[in-house]
Enzyme design. Structure first.
Site, mmCIF file in Angstrom:
data_model
loop_
_atom_site.group_PDB
_atom_site.id
_atom_site.type_symbol
_atom_site.label_atom_id
_atom_site.label_comp_id
_atom_site.label_asym_id
_atom_site.label_seq_id
_atom_site.Cartn_x
_atom_site.Cartn_y
_atom_site.Cartn_z
ATOM 1 N N LYS A 1 5.033 -45.569 28.481
ATOM 2 C CA LYS A 1 6.238 -44.911 29.013
ATOM 3 C C LYS A 1 6.095 -43.386 28.961
ATOM 4 C CE LYS A 1 9.320 -48.808 27.981
ATOM 5 N NZ LYS A 1 8.537 -49.702 27.124
HETATM 6 O O1 LIG Z 1 8.221 -51.183 29.889
HETATM 7 C C1 LIG Z 1 8.419 -52.246 29.305
HETATM 8 O O2 LIG Z 1 7.527 -53.081 29.154
HETATM 9 C C2 LIG Z 1 9.796 -52.580 28.918
HETATM 10 C C3 LIG Z 1 10.796 -52.153 29.772
HETATM 11 C C4 LIG Z 1 12.090 -52.679 29.628
HETATM 12 O O3 LIG Z 1 12.974 -52.419 30.419
HETATM 13 N N1 LIG Z 1 12.345 -53.527 28.603
HETATM 14 C C5 LIG Z 1 11.371 -53.926 27.717
HETATM 15 O O4 LIG Z 1 11.673 -54.743 26.834
HETATM 16 N N2 LIG Z 1 10.106 -53.394 27.829
HETATM 17 C C6 LIG Z 1 9.075 -53.700 26.821
HETATM 18 O O5 LIG Z 1 8.723 -55.077 26.899
HETATM 19 C C7 LIG Z 1 8.543 -55.620 25.581
HETATM 20 C C8 LIG Z 1 9.594 -56.686 25.363
HETATM 21 O O6 LIG Z 1 9.380 -57.355 24.157
HETATM 22 P P1 LIG Z 1 10.105 -58.744 23.785
HETATM 23 O O7 LIG Z 1 11.570 -58.508 23.930
HETATM 24 O O8 LIG Z 1 9.670 -58.977 22.381
HETATM 25 O O9 LIG Z 1 9.594 -59.788 24.761
HETATM 26 C C9 LIG Z 1 8.617 -54.449 24.626
HETATM 27 O O10 LIG Z 1 7.317 -53.918 24.446
HETATM 28 C C10 LIG Z 1 9.497 -53.464 25.363
HETATM 29 O O11 LIG Z 1 9.236 -52.126 25.023
#
Ligand SMILES: O=C(O)c1cc(=O)[nH]c(=O)n1[C@@H]1O[C@H](COP(=O)(O)O)[C@@H](O)[C@H]1O
EC number: 4.1.1.23
Length: 265
Positions: free
Chosen positions: A93
């Site tokens: 990011k």
């Molecule tokens: O850019 C991302 O991957 C991201 C964007 C977003 O809107 N929401 C989001 O959850 N993420 C990332 O995606 C992953 C989600 O993790 P879980 O919720 O454990 O599946 C994390 O690394 C977050 O930082």
């Protein structure tokens, strides 16, 4: 070869659009790995072994590696994933003024793709966008509740900020290397955005632990069959109570998710 062509091939090879998020929260690693020199790397290696057959990509989030041991663990992890022929999307990011962002862009010497923040505009992303080989996923409509604070604001034209970001990302896609990040918790926005920018692949996080919509993630996340649906905690901590055997449950969780998502492809 362009990142999205490589991703296309990988999706075909494993018949999967699953992105396995490698977010090894140190407080949740199994006890028996805590004595390892690099516990996060030891953990990731076992997760990669157990899940790579179902992984279109691995997505380490930089937040879990930003310390000296962490960077070492991340480097080992990326090299190991590449050894299994799996592309790596570094969820960093990033974006900053020109000379700073040129430093950030060096992250792409190791990883195959990166997530970037559009807030500072085109020049803050140019070193990423100019890298024709690498994928650049622009945050558009994020999965978190506070995503609405800025991304949903209406502009004078009546469009919300996230739609303007999508339009800009489409303009920035001169090298066919740009995708969008759109959360699975926002199915209506996913649908609208797919219509607005039919050619941009999406990274869709937010299923699993965040309870997003898996069907919408697949239906709208893919552009010509290419895109990624990510789960991190839901896969890597599936075997949290299983002690030394923890990785087996991760493999099963990745396989289950692959099958579930494939129902909608
Ligand atoms: O850019 C991302 O991957 C991201 C964007 C977003 O809107 N929401 C989001 O959850 N993420 C990332 O995606 C992953 C989600 O993790 P879980 O919720 O454990 O599946 C994390 O690394 C977050 O930082």
């Amino acid at each position: 070869m362009n990142f999205f062509d490589r991703l296309h091939d990988r999706i075909r090879t494993v018949d999967s659009v699953v992105s396995v998020g490698l977010d090894p929260d140190p407080s949740r690693l199994p006890d028996h790995l805590q004595d390892h020199d690099l516990p996060r790397w030891a953990f990731n290696r076992r997760i990669i072994d157990a899940t790579h057959e179902h992984a279109a990509a691995f997505k380490p989030n930089a937040a879990f590696y930003e310390d000296p041991d962490g960077w070492a663990a991340l480097e080992e992890t990326i090299a190991y994933a590449h050894g299994k022929d799996v592309p790596v999307l570094l969820d960093a990011k990033r974006a900053d003024i020109g000379n700073t962002t040129r430093q950030y862009a060096q992250l792409l010497e190791k990883a195959d793709a990166i997530t970037v923040n559009p807030y500072m505009g085109r020049d803050s992303l140019q070193p990423f966008l100019s890298n024709e080989e690498a994928g650049v996923f622009v945050l558009c409509r994020t999965s978190n509740p506070g995503g609405a604070d800025i991304q949903d604001l209406e502009l004078e034209t009546g469009e919300p900020v996230y739609e303007r970001v999508a339009a800009l990302a489409d303009l920035w896609n001169e090298n066919d290397n740009v995708g969008l990040v759109v959360g699975a918790t926002k199915p209506e926005e996913l649908e609208e955005l797919r219509e607005q920018v039919p050619d941009l692949p999406f990274l869709v996080p937010g299923i699993g632990a965040q309870g997003g919509d898996a069907e919408a993630a697949v239906e709208y996340g893919l552009a010509d069959g290419v895109g990624l649906v990510n789960s991190s905690r839901g896969i890597i901590f599936a075997g949290e109570d299983d002690g030394e055997d923890f990785a087996r449950a991760s493999g099963q969780a990745a396989k289950r998710l692959k099958r579930r998502l494939n129902q909608y492809r």
